[in-house]
Design a protein around this motif. Structure first.
Motif, PDB file in Angstrom:
ATOM      1  N   GLU A 198      -8.132  -3.604  -0.404  1.00  0.00           N
ATOM      2  CA  GLU A 198      -9.519  -3.870  -0.813  1.00  0.00           C
ATOM      3  C   GLU A 198      -9.786  -5.361  -0.913  1.00  0.00           C
ATOM      4  O   GLU A 198     -10.903  -5.820  -0.707  1.00  0.00           O
ATOM      5  CB  GLU A 198      -9.817  -3.152  -2.127  1.00  0.00           C
ATOM      6  N   THR A 202     -13.397  -6.954   4.305  1.00  0.00           N
ATOM      7  CA  THR A 202     -14.762  -7.282   3.883  1.00  0.00           C
ATOM      8  C   THR A 202     -15.495  -5.988   3.526  1.00  0.00           C
ATOM      9  O   THR A 202     -15.068  -4.892   3.897  1.00  0.00           O
ATOM     10  CB  THR A 202     -15.549  -8.002   5.005  1.00  0.00           C
ATOM     11  N   ALA A 203     -16.612  -6.129   2.812  1.00  0.00           N
ATOM     12  CA  ALA A 203     -17.357  -4.950   2.332  1.00  0.00           C
ATOM     13  C   ALA A 203     -17.791  -4.042   3.484  1.00  0.00           C
ATOM     14  O   ALA A 203     -17.758  -2.816   3.369  1.00  0.00           O
ATOM     15  CB  ALA A 203     -18.566  -5.402   1.529  1.00  0.00           C
ATOM     16  N   ARG A 225     -15.498  -0.849   3.201  1.00  0.00           N
ATOM     17  CA  ARG A 225     -14.231  -1.101   2.507  1.00  0.00           C
ATOM     18  C   ARG A 225     -13.626   0.139   1.843  1.00  0.00           C
ATOM     19  O   ARG A 225     -12.445   0.436   2.047  1.00  0.00           O
ATOM     20  CB  ARG A 225     -14.426  -2.216   1.489  1.00  0.00           C
TER      21      ARG A 225
END
Length: 298
Positions: A198, A202-203, A225
Protein backbone atom coordinates in the motif's frame (compact mmCIF):
# COMPACT_ATOMS: atom_id res chain seq x y z
CA UNK A 1 32.42 0.96 -68.02
CA UNK A 2 34.78 -0.85 -65.65
CA UNK A 3 33.58 -3.08 -62.84
CA UNK A 4 32.30 -1.22 -59.82
CA UNK A 5 31.70 2.06 -61.68
CA UNK A 6 27.96 1.55 -61.49
CA UNK A 7 27.02 2.56 -57.96
CA UNK A 8 23.98 0.32 -57.76
CA UNK A 9 24.96 -3.28 -57.36
CA UNK A 10 22.89 -5.55 -55.16
CA UNK A 11 25.91 -5.40 -52.88
CA UNK A 12 25.49 -1.63 -52.46
CA UNK A 13 21.73 -2.07 -52.04
CA UNK A 14 22.38 -4.57 -49.25
CA UNK A 15 24.84 -2.21 -47.53
CA UNK A 16 22.34 0.65 -47.69
CA UNK A 17 19.63 -1.56 -46.29
CA UNK A 18 21.76 -2.98 -43.47
CA UNK A 19 22.90 0.44 -42.35
CA UNK A 20 19.25 1.62 -42.20
CA UNK A 21 17.97 -1.59 -40.61
CA UNK A 22 18.24 -0.69 -36.89
CA UNK A 23 16.32 2.53 -37.55
CA UNK A 24 13.64 0.76 -39.62
CA UNK A 25 13.14 -1.79 -36.85
CA UNK A 26 13.13 0.95 -34.19
CA UNK A 27 10.38 2.90 -35.95
CA UNK A 28 8.24 -0.14 -36.73
CA UNK A 29 8.56 -1.54 -33.20
CA UNK A 30 7.45 1.72 -31.60
CA UNK A 31 4.51 2.09 -33.97
CA UNK A 32 3.39 -1.53 -33.52
CA UNK A 33 4.51 -2.49 -29.99
CA UNK A 34 5.46 -5.86 -31.43
CA UNK A 35 8.88 -7.26 -32.28
CA UNK A 36 7.36 -9.93 -34.55
CA UNK A 37 5.34 -7.37 -36.54
CA UNK A 38 8.34 -5.01 -36.70
CA UNK A 39 10.43 -7.84 -38.21
CA UNK A 40 7.69 -8.40 -40.80
CA UNK A 41 7.85 -4.72 -41.76
CA UNK A 42 11.64 -4.83 -42.09
CA UNK A 43 11.47 -7.95 -44.30
CA UNK A 44 8.79 -6.44 -46.53
CA UNK A 45 10.85 -3.24 -46.84
CA UNK A 46 13.83 -5.32 -47.99
CA UNK A 47 11.71 -7.06 -50.66
CA UNK A 48 10.44 -3.72 -51.94
CA UNK A 49 13.96 -2.30 -51.95
CA UNK A 50 15.18 -5.21 -54.08
CA UNK A 51 12.38 -4.56 -56.56
CA UNK A 52 12.84 -0.78 -56.73
CA UNK A 53 14.57 1.05 -59.56
CA UNK A 54 17.30 2.23 -57.20
CA UNK A 55 19.00 4.44 -59.83
CA UNK A 56 16.17 6.92 -59.23
CA UNK A 57 16.62 6.95 -55.43
CA UNK A 58 18.80 9.83 -54.27
CA UNK A 59 18.77 9.06 -50.56
CA UNK A 60 18.43 5.36 -49.80
CA UNK A 61 18.04 5.86 -46.02
CA UNK A 62 15.21 8.37 -46.48
CA UNK A 63 13.50 6.14 -49.05
CA UNK A 64 13.74 3.04 -46.82
CA UNK A 65 12.47 4.94 -43.77
CA UNK A 66 9.44 6.16 -45.69
CA UNK A 67 8.60 2.69 -46.99
CA UNK A 68 8.99 1.02 -43.58
CA UNK A 69 7.01 3.71 -41.75
CA UNK A 70 4.07 3.52 -44.15
CA UNK A 71 4.07 -0.28 -43.96
CA UNK A 72 4.05 -0.04 -40.16
CA UNK A 73 1.08 2.34 -40.21
CA UNK A 74 -0.88 0.00 -42.49
CA UNK A 75 -0.08 -2.96 -40.27
CA UNK A 76 -1.05 -0.96 -37.16
CA UNK A 77 -4.42 -0.20 -38.73
CA UNK A 78 -5.15 -3.89 -39.28
CA UNK A 79 -3.64 -4.80 -35.88
CA UNK A 80 -6.29 -2.63 -34.22
CA UNK A 81 -8.95 -4.97 -35.53
CA UNK A 82 -7.03 -8.06 -34.37
CA UNK A 83 -6.49 -6.57 -30.90
CA UNK A 84 -10.20 -6.10 -30.39
CA UNK A 85 -10.49 -9.88 -30.27
CA UNK A 86 -7.45 -10.28 -27.97
CA UNK A 87 -8.32 -12.08 -24.73
CA UNK A 88 -7.63 -9.88 -21.71
CA UNK A 89 -5.40 -6.79 -21.56
CA UNK A 90 -2.94 -6.27 -24.43
CA UNK A 91 0.62 -5.25 -23.52
CA UNK A 92 3.47 -4.49 -25.91
CA UNK A 93 5.98 -7.26 -26.64
CA UNK A 94 9.01 -6.57 -24.45
CA UNK A 95 12.38 -6.00 -26.08
CA UNK A 96 15.87 -6.33 -24.60
CA UNK A 97 17.60 -2.94 -24.95
CA UNK A 98 20.97 -3.75 -23.36
CA UNK A 99 22.81 -3.86 -26.72
CA UNK A 100 21.02 -0.88 -28.29
CA UNK A 101 19.64 1.31 -25.47
CA UNK A 102 17.82 3.62 -27.89
CA UNK A 103 16.67 0.87 -30.24
CA UNK A 104 17.85 2.46 -33.47
CA UNK A 105 16.78 5.99 -32.51
CA UNK A 106 18.39 9.30 -31.58
CA UNK A 107 16.72 9.16 -28.18
CA UNK A 108 15.16 6.45 -26.05
CA UNK A 109 11.71 8.06 -26.35
CA UNK A 110 8.53 6.06 -26.98
CA UNK A 111 10.25 2.88 -25.85
CA UNK A 112 9.12 2.24 -22.27
CA UNK A 113 6.35 -0.36 -21.92
CA UNK A 114 4.01 2.16 -20.30
CA UNK A 115 4.49 4.72 -23.07
CA UNK A 116 3.88 2.12 -25.78
CA UNK A 117 0.75 1.04 -23.92
CA UNK A 118 -0.52 4.64 -23.79
CA UNK A 119 0.43 5.36 -27.40
CA UNK A 120 -1.73 2.38 -28.38
CA UNK A 121 -4.78 4.51 -27.47
CA UNK A 122 -3.89 6.99 -30.24
CA UNK A 123 -4.55 6.31 -33.88
CA UNK A 124 -1.56 4.92 -35.81
CA UNK A 125 -0.82 8.19 -37.63
CA UNK A 126 -0.70 10.23 -34.39
CA UNK A 127 1.47 7.57 -32.82
CA UNK A 128 3.84 7.53 -35.80
CA UNK A 129 4.15 11.33 -35.90
CA UNK A 130 5.11 11.27 -32.22
CA UNK A 131 7.66 8.47 -32.73
CA UNK A 132 9.33 10.16 -35.72
CA UNK A 133 9.59 13.50 -33.95
CA UNK A 134 10.40 12.48 -30.37
CA UNK A 135 12.54 9.37 -30.82
CA UNK A 136 14.11 9.98 -34.23
CA UNK A 137 14.31 13.76 -34.07
CA UNK A 138 12.98 14.26 -37.61
CA UNK A 139 12.11 17.85 -38.50
CA UNK A 140 8.38 18.47 -38.99
CA UNK A 141 8.93 18.91 -42.73
CA UNK A 142 10.28 15.36 -42.96
CA UNK A 143 7.51 13.98 -40.72
CA UNK A 144 4.91 15.56 -42.98
CA UNK A 145 6.53 14.03 -46.12
CA UNK A 146 6.57 10.54 -44.62
CA UNK A 147 2.97 10.86 -43.45
CA UNK A 148 1.84 12.60 -46.65
CA UNK A 149 0.25 15.46 -44.77
CA UNK A 150 0.89 19.18 -44.23
CA UNK A 151 3.58 20.40 -41.87
CA UNK A 152 0.93 22.16 -39.78
CA UNK A 153 -0.97 18.90 -39.43
CA UNK A 154 2.23 17.01 -38.52
CA UNK A 155 2.76 19.50 -35.66
CA UNK A 156 -0.80 19.00 -34.49
CA UNK A 157 -0.49 15.23 -34.53
CA UNK A 158 2.65 15.40 -32.37
CA UNK A 159 1.20 17.88 -29.90
CA UNK A 160 -1.96 15.78 -29.54
CA UNK A 161 0.17 12.75 -28.70
CA UNK A 162 2.25 14.77 -26.22
CA UNK A 163 -0.91 16.04 -24.51
CA UNK A 164 -2.32 12.53 -24.29
CA UNK A 165 0.86 11.22 -22.62
CA UNK A 166 1.13 14.22 -20.29
CA UNK A 167 -2.46 13.71 -19.14
CA UNK A 168 -1.86 10.01 -18.43
CA UNK A 169 1.60 10.13 -16.82
CA UNK A 170 2.96 11.93 -13.79
CA UNK A 171 6.53 13.10 -13.39
CA UNK A 172 9.07 10.28 -13.91
CA UNK A 173 11.87 9.20 -11.58
CA UNK A 174 15.53 8.28 -12.28
CA UNK A 175 16.37 4.70 -13.37
CA UNK A 176 18.05 4.15 -9.96
CA UNK A 177 14.91 5.20 -8.09
CA UNK A 178 12.85 3.07 -10.47
CA UNK A 179 14.96 0.02 -9.66
CA UNK A 180 14.85 0.69 -5.89
CA UNK A 181 11.07 0.91 -5.86
CA UNK A 182 10.76 -2.23 -7.95
CA UNK A 183 13.02 -4.05 -5.45
CA UNK A 184 10.88 -2.93 -2.50
CA UNK A 185 7.71 -3.87 -4.39
CA UNK A 186 9.08 -7.28 -5.32
CA UNK A 187 10.01 -8.27 -1.80
CA UNK A 188 6.61 -7.07 -0.48
CA UNK A 189 4.76 -8.91 -3.28
CA UNK A 190 6.68 -12.13 -2.56
CA UNK A 191 5.99 -12.05 1.17
CA UNK A 192 2.45 -10.70 0.78
CA UNK A 193 3.25 -7.63 2.92
CA UNK A 194 0.08 -5.57 2.57
CA UNK A 195 1.28 -2.42 4.32
CA UNK A 196 4.45 -2.10 2.23
CA UNK A 197 2.46 -2.74 -0.96
CA UNK A 198 0.00 0.00 0.00
CA UNK A 199 2.95 2.26 0.65
CA UNK A 200 4.61 1.86 -2.79
CA UNK A 201 1.49 1.76 -4.99
CA UNK A 202 -0.26 4.98 -6.03
CA UNK A 203 -3.97 5.42 -5.23
CA UNK A 204 -5.02 4.83 -8.86
CA UNK A 205 -2.50 2.08 -9.68
CA UNK A 206 -3.49 -0.36 -12.43
CA UNK A 207 -2.21 -3.93 -12.78
CA UNK A 208 -2.34 -5.42 -16.31
CA UNK A 209 -1.75 -9.12 -16.98
CA UNK A 210 -1.28 -9.99 -20.62
CA UNK A 211 -1.79 -13.74 -20.81
CA UNK A 212 -3.34 -13.85 -24.28
CA UNK A 213 -5.95 -16.17 -22.77
CA UNK A 214 -3.61 -18.47 -20.79
CA UNK A 215 -4.67 -19.81 -17.41
CA UNK A 216 -3.95 -17.74 -14.33
CA UNK A 217 -3.75 -14.30 -15.93
CA UNK A 218 -6.47 -11.86 -14.90
CA UNK A 219 -8.72 -11.13 -17.89
CA UNK A 220 -9.36 -7.57 -16.79
CA UNK A 221 -7.04 -4.91 -15.37
CA UNK A 222 -7.09 -4.65 -11.55
CA UNK A 223 -7.59 -1.02 -10.59
CA UNK A 224 -6.86 1.02 -7.45
CA UNK A 225 -4.54 0.55 -4.47
CA UNK A 226 -6.89 -1.54 -2.25
CA UNK A 227 -7.81 -3.96 -5.05
CA UNK A 228 -4.31 -4.33 -6.44
CA UNK A 229 -2.69 -4.88 -3.02
CA UNK A 230 -5.27 -7.46 -1.97
CA UNK A 231 -4.96 -9.19 -5.33
CA UNK A 232 -1.17 -9.41 -4.91
CA UNK A 233 -1.44 -10.72 -1.36
CA UNK A 234 -3.92 -13.42 -2.43
CA UNK A 235 -1.70 -14.30 -5.37
CA UNK A 236 1.59 -14.48 -3.38
CA UNK A 237 1.47 -18.00 -1.86
CA UNK A 238 0.49 -19.61 -5.17
CA UNK A 239 2.91 -17.77 -7.38
CA UNK A 240 6.18 -16.90 -5.64
CA UNK A 241 7.38 -19.94 -3.64
CA UNK A 242 8.37 -21.95 -6.72
CA UNK A 243 9.52 -18.91 -8.69
CA UNK A 244 13.05 -17.96 -9.70
CA UNK A 245 13.77 -14.26 -10.15
CA UNK A 246 16.18 -12.74 -12.64
CA UNK A 247 16.82 -9.00 -13.02
CA UNK A 248 16.77 -8.02 -16.68
CA UNK A 249 16.35 -4.93 -18.79
CA UNK A 250 13.23 -4.48 -20.87
CA UNK A 251 12.46 -1.41 -22.98
CA UNK A 252 15.19 0.64 -21.37
CA UNK A 253 14.25 -0.03 -17.74
CA UNK A 254 14.98 -2.63 -15.05
CA UNK A 255 12.44 -5.45 -15.08
CA UNK A 256 12.02 -8.83 -13.43
CA UNK A 257 11.84 -12.14 -15.25
CA UNK A 258 9.97 -14.77 -13.24
CA UNK A 259 10.59 -18.43 -14.05
CA UNK A 260 9.29 -21.67 -12.68
CA UNK A 261 11.70 -24.53 -13.21
CA UNK A 262 13.32 -23.77 -16.56
CA UNK A 263 10.26 -22.03 -17.96
CA UNK A 264 9.70 -18.26 -17.97
CA UNK A 265 6.20 -17.50 -16.67
CA UNK A 266 6.13 -13.68 -16.46
CA UNK A 267 8.06 -10.52 -17.16
CA UNK A 268 7.18 -7.77 -14.70
CA UNK A 269 7.67 -4.15 -15.71
CA UNK A 270 6.49 -1.17 -13.69
CA UNK A 271 5.76 2.46 -14.46
CA UNK A 272 7.03 4.64 -11.64
CA UNK A 273 6.27 8.29 -10.95
CA UNK A 274 7.37 10.54 -8.11
CA UNK A 275 4.25 9.35 -6.27
CA UNK A 276 5.01 5.63 -6.50
CA UNK A 277 4.17 2.74 -8.80
CA UNK A 278 1.41 3.76 -11.24
CA UNK A 279 1.26 0.65 -13.41
CA UNK A 280 2.19 -3.01 -13.07
CA UNK A 281 2.60 -4.78 -16.39
CA UNK A 282 2.84 -8.59 -16.33
CA UNK A 283 3.67 -10.09 -19.72
CA UNK A 284 2.64 -13.75 -19.42
CA UNK A 285 1.64 -14.63 -22.99
CA UNK A 286 4.21 -17.24 -24.13
CA UNK A 287 4.13 -15.80 -27.68
CA UNK A 288 5.53 -12.54 -26.26
CA UNK A 289 7.71 -13.98 -23.50
CA UNK A 290 9.58 -16.63 -25.46
CA UNK A 291 11.16 -14.35 -28.10
CA UNK A 292 12.22 -11.95 -25.32
CA UNK A 293 13.82 -14.73 -23.28
CA UNK A 294 15.55 -16.14 -26.39
CA UNK A 295 17.04 -12.70 -27.10
CA UNK A 296 18.52 -12.57 -23.58
CA UNK A 297 20.60 -15.70 -24.10
CA UNK A 298 22.41 -14.30 -27.14
Amino acid sequence: MHAGAHPDTLDQATKDFLSARPRLFGIAYRVLGSTAEAEDVVQETWLRWQNTDRTKVLEPAAFLTTVATRLAINLAQSARVRRESYVGPWLPEPVDTTEDPQLGAERAEALEMAVLLLLEKLNPVERTAYVLREAFDYPYGRVSEILETSEANARQLVSRARRHLAAERRERVTPAAHRRLLEVFLSAARTGDLSVLEDVLTADVVSYSDGGGIRGASKIPVIGRPHVSRYLVAFAPRFWPQADIRWVEANGLPAVLVSSGEKAVALLSVDVSTEGIDRLMWVMNPAKLEPYVASLRD
